[in-house]
Motif scaffolding. Structure first.
Motif, short mmCIF file in Angstrom:
data_model
loop_
_atom_site.label_atom_id
_atom_site.label_comp_id
_atom_site.label_asym_id
_atom_site.label_seq_id
_atom_site.Cartn_x
_atom_site.Cartn_y
_atom_site.Cartn_z
N ASP A 64 0.86 -1.10 0.05
CA ASP A 64 -0.04 -0.08 0.11
C ASP A 64 0.88 1.27 0.02
OD1 ASP A 64 -2.17 -1.36 0.11
OD2 ASP A 64 -2.75 -1.29 2.05
N LEU A 65 1.89 1.05 0.74
CA LEU A 65 2.78 2.28 0.81
C LEU A 65 3.57 2.54 -0.40
CD1 LEU A 65 4.41 2.03 4.33
CD2 LEU A 65 2.56 3.78 3.61
N LEU A 66 3.93 1.42 -1.15
CA LEU A 66 4.52 1.72 -2.66
C LEU A 66 3.44 2.24 -3.43
CD1 LEU A 66 6.81 -1.30 -2.71
CD2 LEU A 66 7.52 0.69 -2.49
N ASP A 67 2.21 1.67 -3.34
CA ASP A 67 1.07 2.16 -4.22
C ASP A 67 0.89 3.76 -3.89
OD1 ASP A 67 0.69 -0.44 -5.01
OD2 ASP A 67 -1.15 -0.68 -4.15
N ASN A 68 0.90 4.18 -2.67
CA ASN A 68 0.80 5.56 -2.39
C ASN A 68 1.87 6.34 -2.79
OD1 ASN A 68 -1.63 5.25 -1.45
ND2 ASN A 68 -0.72 4.83 0.81
N LEU A 69 3.21 5.70 -2.92
CA LEU A 69 4.07 6.38 -3.48
C LEU A 69 4.42 6.65 -5.00
CD1 LEU A 69 7.46 5.20 -1.25
CD2 LEU A 69 6.74 7.55 -1.70
N GLN A 70 3.59 5.62 -5.55
CA GLN A 70 3.63 5.76 -6.89
C GLN A 70 2.46 7.15 -7.38
OE1 GLN A 70 5.14 4.28 -9.45
NE2 GLN A 70 4.12 5.76 -10.85
N VAL A 71 1.33 7.08 -6.50
CA VAL A 71 0.46 8.11 -6.74
C VAL A 71 1.27 9.38 -6.64
CG1 VAL A 71 -1.68 9.23 -5.95
CG2 VAL A 71 -1.62 6.67 -6.35
N TRP A 72 2.03 9.39 -5.48
CA TRP A 72 2.87 10.57 -5.32
C TRP A 72 3.71 10.97 -6.47
CZ3 TRP A 72 7.77 12.39 -5.21
CH2 TRP A 72 8.01 13.55 -4.54
N VAL A 73 4.50 10.25 -6.98
CA VAL A 73 5.14 10.34 -8.40
C VAL A 73 4.37 11.11 -9.38
CG1 VAL A 73 6.30 9.09 -10.22
CG2 VAL A 73 7.00 8.68 -7.62
N ASP A 74 3.06 10.21 -9.75
CA ASP A 74 2.17 10.68 -10.60
C ASP A 74 1.85 12.17 -10.60
OD1 ASP A 74 2.75 7.90 -11.79
OD2 ASP A 74 0.59 7.25 -10.94
N LYS A 75 1.46 12.11 -9.46
CA LYS A 75 1.02 13.81 -9.27
C LYS A 75 2.13 14.80 -9.13
CE LYS A 75 -3.06 12.84 -6.24
NZ LYS A 75 -4.13 13.15 -5.20
N ALA A 76 3.14 14.43 -8.77
CA ALA A 76 4.40 15.23 -9.01
C ALA A 76 4.82 15.42 -10.40
CB ALA A 76 5.69 14.64 -8.15
N ARG A 77 4.50 14.44 -10.92
CA ARG A 77 4.91 14.68 -12.55
C ARG A 77 4.02 15.68 -13.07
NH1 ARG A 77 5.99 9.83 -13.66
NH2 ARG A 77 8.37 10.03 -13.86
N ALA A 78 2.70 15.36 -12.73
CA ALA A 78 1.60 16.33 -13.24
C ALA A 78 1.98 17.81 -12.73
CB ALA A 78 0.18 15.89 -12.92
N GLN A 79 2.44 18.10 -11.53
CA GLN A 79 2.55 19.36 -11.20
C GLN A 79 3.88 19.92 -11.82
OE1 GLN A 79 1.13 20.93 -8.53
NE2 GLN A 79 2.50 22.69 -8.75
N LEU A 80 4.86 18.97 -12.02
CA LEU A 80 5.88 19.73 -12.72
C LEU A 80 5.73 20.29 -14.38
CD1 LEU A 80 8.90 17.28 -11.75
CD2 LEU A 80 8.57 19.64 -10.97
N GLU A 81 4.86 19.32 -14.70
CA GLU A 81 4.32 19.52 -16.22
C GLU A 81 3.54 20.80 -16.36
OE1 GLU A 81 3.24 15.98 -17.45
OE2 GLU A 81 5.02 15.07 -17.55
N SER A 82 2.79 21.21 -15.19
CA SER A 82 1.85 22.31 -15.38
C SER A 82 2.42 23.63 -15.31
CB SER A 82 0.76 22.15 -14.36
OG SER A 82 1.35 22.44 -13.01
#
Length: 92
Positions: A74-92
């Motif tokens: 679950d923690l690794l899944d949550n970290l992957q969500v964090w990575v996805d959101k961070a990527r979207a933030q960097l691209e915006s």
């Protein structure tokens, strides 16, 4: 190394851990904690969330399997969500 490659490196370590490719939680945590440019490029809350997730993941590594109250999967899944959101933030 700038923010995007640091984020890619964290994502690769998460993927390796999730797929059992010999990666260690300590290596992931060290890489993520040392990603200063990435954390500086994101809003402060991202750093807080990342450090919280890493702390819990490191705690879960002290126990075998899923015996800890923090599920590594679950923690690794949550970290992957964090990575996805961070990527979207960097691209915006």
């Amino acid at each position: 190394m700038n923010a995007a490659p640091q984020l890619d490196a964290i994502g690769a370590r998460i993927d390796a851990l999730r797929n059992g490719r010999g990666e260690s939680i300590a290596a992931l945590s060290n890489e993520a904690r040392a990603s200063g440019e990435l954390l500086a490029a994101l809003p402060p809350r991202y750093g807080e969330v990342l450090l919280n997730l890493l702390d819990r993941l490191e705690s879960s590594a002290l126990f075998s399997g899923e015996s800890c109250s923090f599920s590594q999967k679950d923690l690794l899944d949550n970290l992957q969500v964090w990575v996805d959101k961070a990527r979207a933030q960097l691209e915006s």
